[in-house]
Scaffold this motif. Structure first.
Motif, PDB file in Angstrom:
ATOM      1  N   VAL A 151      20.665  41.178  -7.417  1.00 46.46           N
ATOM      2  CA  VAL A 151      19.818  42.343  -7.136  1.00 46.46           C
ATOM      3  C   VAL A 151      19.429  43.038  -8.440  1.00 46.46           C
ATOM      4  N   ILE A 152      20.425  43.312  -9.276  1.00 50.29           N
ATOM      5  CA  ILE A 152      20.189  44.049 -10.516  1.00 50.29           C
ATOM      6  C   ILE A 152      19.318  43.258 -11.489  1.00 50.29           C
ATOM      7  N   LYS A 154      17.263  40.596 -10.931  1.00 47.24           N
ATOM      8  CA  LYS A 154      15.969  40.084 -10.477  1.00 47.24           C
ATOM      9  C   LYS A 154      15.022  41.172  -9.978  1.00 47.24           C
ATOM     10  N   ALA A 155      15.506  42.391  -9.873  1.00 49.86           N
ATOM     11  CA  ALA A 155      14.602  43.510  -9.589  1.00 49.86           C
ATOM     12  C   ALA A 155      13.710  43.721 -10.809  1.00 49.86           C
ATOM     13  N   ASP A 156      12.558  44.355 -10.605  1.00 46.98           N
ATOM     14  CA  ASP A 156      11.642  44.612 -11.730  1.00 46.98           C
ATOM     15  C   ASP A 156      12.169  45.697 -12.647  1.00 46.98           C
ATOM     16  N   GLY A 157      13.141  46.461 -12.184  1.00 43.22           N
ATOM     17  CA  GLY A 157      13.745  47.492 -13.014  1.00 43.22           C
ATOM     18  C   GLY A 157      14.819  48.236 -12.250  1.00 43.22           C
ATOM     19  N   ILE A 158      15.664  48.933 -12.995  1.00 43.42           N
ATOM     20  CA  ILE A 158      16.723  49.749 -12.417  1.00 43.42           C
ATOM     21  C   ILE A 158      16.424  51.206 -12.735  1.00 43.42           C
ATOM     22  N   LEU A 159      16.466  52.048 -11.727  1.00 41.67           N
ATOM     23  CA  LEU A 159      16.140  53.471 -11.865  1.00 41.67           C
ATOM     24  C   LEU A 159      17.421  54.292 -11.921  1.00 41.67           C
ATOM     25  N   PHE A 160      17.545  55.124 -12.950  1.00 44.33           N
ATOM     26  CA  PHE A 160      18.731  55.955 -13.126  1.00 44.33           C
ATOM     27  C   PHE A 160      18.370  57.431 -13.063  1.00 44.33           C
ATOM     28  N   THR A 161      19.332  58.240 -12.605  1.00 50.56           N
ATOM     29  CA  THR A 161      19.094  59.677 -12.458  1.00 50.56           C
ATOM     30  C   THR A 161      19.305  60.455 -13.745  1.00 50.56           C
ATOM     31  N   CYS A 162      19.989  59.863 -14.722  1.00 51.58           N
ATOM     32  CA  CYS A 162      20.222  60.536 -15.997  1.00 51.58           C
ATOM     33  C   CYS A 162      20.633  59.507 -17.049  1.00 51.58           C
ATOM     34  N   GLU A 163      20.605  59.918 -18.304  1.00 52.75           N
ATOM     35  CA  GLU A 163      20.902  59.018 -19.413  1.00 52.75           C
ATOM     36  C   GLU A 163      22.336  58.484 -19.347  1.00 52.75           C
ATOM     37  N   GLU A 164      23.289  59.347 -18.987  1.00 55.92           N
ATOM     38  CA  GLU A 164      24.678  58.935 -18.950  1.00 55.92           C
ATOM     39  C   GLU A 164      24.913  57.842 -17.909  1.00 55.92           C
ATOM     40  N   GLU A 165      24.264  57.963 -16.740  1.00 57.08           N
ATOM     41  CA  GLU A 165      24.399  56.927 -15.729  1.00 57.08           C
ATOM     42  C   GLU A 165      23.895  55.590 -16.257  1.00 57.08           C
ATOM     43  N   LEU A 166      22.771  55.626 -16.955  1.00 52.77           N
ATOM     44  CA  LEU A 166      22.192  54.407 -17.529  1.00 52.77           C
ATOM     45  C   LEU A 166      23.157  53.746 -18.507  1.00 52.77           C
ATOM     46  N   LEU A 167      23.747  54.550 -19.379  1.00 47.73           N
ATOM     47  CA  LEU A 167      24.653  54.005 -20.393  1.00 47.73           C
ATOM     48  C   LEU A 167      25.931  53.447 -19.785  1.00 47.73           C
ATOM     49  N   LEU A 168      26.484  54.158 -18.797  1.00 50.74           N
ATOM     50  CA  LEU A 168      27.722  53.705 -18.164  1.00 50.74           C
ATOM     51  C   LEU A 168      27.533  52.409 -17.381  1.00 50.74           C
ATOM     52  N   ALA A 169      26.361  52.239 -16.790  1.00 46.93           N
ATOM     53  CA  ALA A 169      26.107  51.048 -15.976  1.00 46.93           C
ATOM     54  C   ALA A 169      26.217  49.768 -16.803  1.00 46.93           C
ATOM     55  N   ARG A 170      25.993  49.871 -18.079  1.00 47.31           N
ATOM     56  CA  ARG A 170      26.050  48.690 -18.951  1.00 47.31           C
ATOM     57  C   ARG A 170      27.478  48.205 -19.182  1.00 47.31           C
ATOM     58  N   THR A 171      28.466  49.029 -18.833  1.00 51.28           N
ATOM     59  CA  THR A 171      29.855  48.731 -19.206  1.00 51.28           C
ATOM     60  C   THR A 171      30.714  48.210 -18.064  1.00 51.28           C
ATOM     61  N   THR A 172      30.176  48.103 -16.864  1.00 44.65           N
ATOM     62  CA  THR A 172      31.014  47.899 -15.679  1.00 44.65           C
ATOM     63  C   THR A 172      31.233  46.437 -15.296  1.00 44.65           C
TER      64      THR A 172
END
Length: 390
Positions: A151-152, A154-172
């Motif tokens: 899902v992540i 092959k989607a055309d993009g991932i939408l985040f609500t804030c910068e911190e959420e975006l950065l944390l998602a890269r680490t999981t």
């Protein structure tokens, strides 16, 4: 532009994502953007509210994964009506089904809508590390390998609500390779203006309140929220200071094991009040009559209650696990510390040490944070801009 929102449920009790959808659609309509929703609910009559936009209910599923045989056929029959599809939330069939459907659709059609996934904090590493979530973390590991990384990535993009959420998602998770990462922000509706009835209703709900400004925690009573850190810090300060503003801990969950532990922990103090869940005028009265909002949470993707406090001109005392902490500190709209007992104690001390003029200035800053970063109109414009530029 016409957007299709895909979500597992639009029932109001689900909170978070579905409420965000309800908040943003009217503002997007003002910008000429039409929206429809498809979900795996039985019927919209169960919601208890009437939404001003189309909601297509495919029927509920009885499986934990919420598999529904009608989702993919419905999507394949309706994709051509939309320019954009947004998947709200992860870990249930609706996300996997949508990606599977769009990949099939694109094999047979040269023109197709862009598809974005909006995790709403569900890629935060906290959920894989918390001790009380070991079984769910294991489940997520399996789902990630089987479905969700597809899902992540092959989607055309991932939408985040804030910068911190975006950065944390890269680490999981491993193999996290989204095509685009887009911080679209988020917003809430403006609170109602203060009325005298709010104070009256609040006093009825919290008769132990001494009518002076207090510290307010207003959220679900859950281990994730760090309420035990708050109570322990407050009790420590009670022993050190001659006087303290009362602490009101409002929210559902007092009848559960953790809630009962908190009641016992706070039983030595007459200044810690537990009115249960507050809503309507009582809730807004709690915000307006307080002097500061506090949330030492171990994880909070956006924190709607935090932004509601800002909108009521209340400084926020939060942990750096509340993902919008960067936006708040940039305008000095509150204090931020780590999510430990020592740092929660420091949060309280920082606030209590301020002079009245400093508290007043921070209150002005708090409202400014809301007005410049978190209004629902700005959230809608930011989402639209993110979709148009990608």
């Amino acid at each position: 532009m016409k957007i299709l929102r895909v979500i597992s449920s639009m029932h109001p009790k689900q909170g978070g994502p579905c409420q965000g959808i309800r908040n943003s659609i009217p503002e997007l309509e003002k910008l000429g953007v039409k929206n429809e929703v498809v979900c795996l609910d039985e019927t919209i009559s169960d919601y208890g509210i009437k939404d001003p936009f189309p909601i297509h209910t495919l029927g509920s599923s009885t499986t934990p994964w919420k598999y529904h045989k009608n989702l993919i056929p419905w999507l394949l029959s309706n994709f051509q009506r939309f320019d954009v599809v947004i998947i709200h939330g992860l870990w249930t069939y609706h996300s996997h089904g949508t990606i599977k459907a769009i990949l099939k659709y694109r094999k047979e059609n040269t023109i197709s809508p862009k598809v974005y996934a909006m995790p709403h904090g569900m890629l935060d590493p906290y959920f894989q590390k918390a001790k009380e979530r070991k079984l769910k973390a294991l489940r997520n590991d399996v789902y990630w390998k089987l479905f969700e990384n597809n899902v992540i990535n092959k989607a055309d993009g991932i939408l985040f609500t804030c910068e911190e959420e975006l950065l944390l998602a890269r680490t999981t998770f491993p193999n996290y390779k989204p095509q685009r990462e887009i911080n679209v922000g988020y917003g809430i509706q403006a609170p109602p203006h203060y009325t005298d009835s709010m104070k009256k209703v609040l006093l009825e709900k919290v008769p132990e309140w001494n009518t002076k400004p207090f510290l307010i925690f207003l959220s679900r009573i859950h281990t994730k929220k760090g309420v035990d850190l708050l109570i322990k810090s407050y009790l420590k300060l009670e022993k050190e200071l001659n006087s303290l503003p009362q602490l009101i801990i409002a929210g559902p969950g007092l009848d559960e094991a953790y809630g009962k532990e908190l009641l016992k922990l706070a039983s030595t103090s007459s200044n810690i009040l537990f009115p249960g869940m507050l809503s309507g005028d009582a809730k807004w009265g709690a915000f307006y009559e307080s002097e500061a909002f506090i949330l030492p949470s171990h994880q909070e993707n956006f924190g709607i209650a935090v932004v509601e406090a800002l909108a009521c001109s209340k400084p926020v005392l939060i942990s750096d696990k509340v993902n919008i902490w960067r936006e708040i500190t940039s305008e000095n709209g509150g204090f931020v510390q780590n999510d430990t007992e020592a740092d929660t104690y420091t949060l309280l001390k920082q606030w209590l040490a301020l002079a009245p003029s400093e508290k007043s200035k921070m209150s002005e800053n708090a409202q400014k944070v809301y007005a410049t970063k978190f209004t629902i109109a700005q959230g809608a414009k930011s989402l639209l801009a993110g979709l148009k530029t990608n």
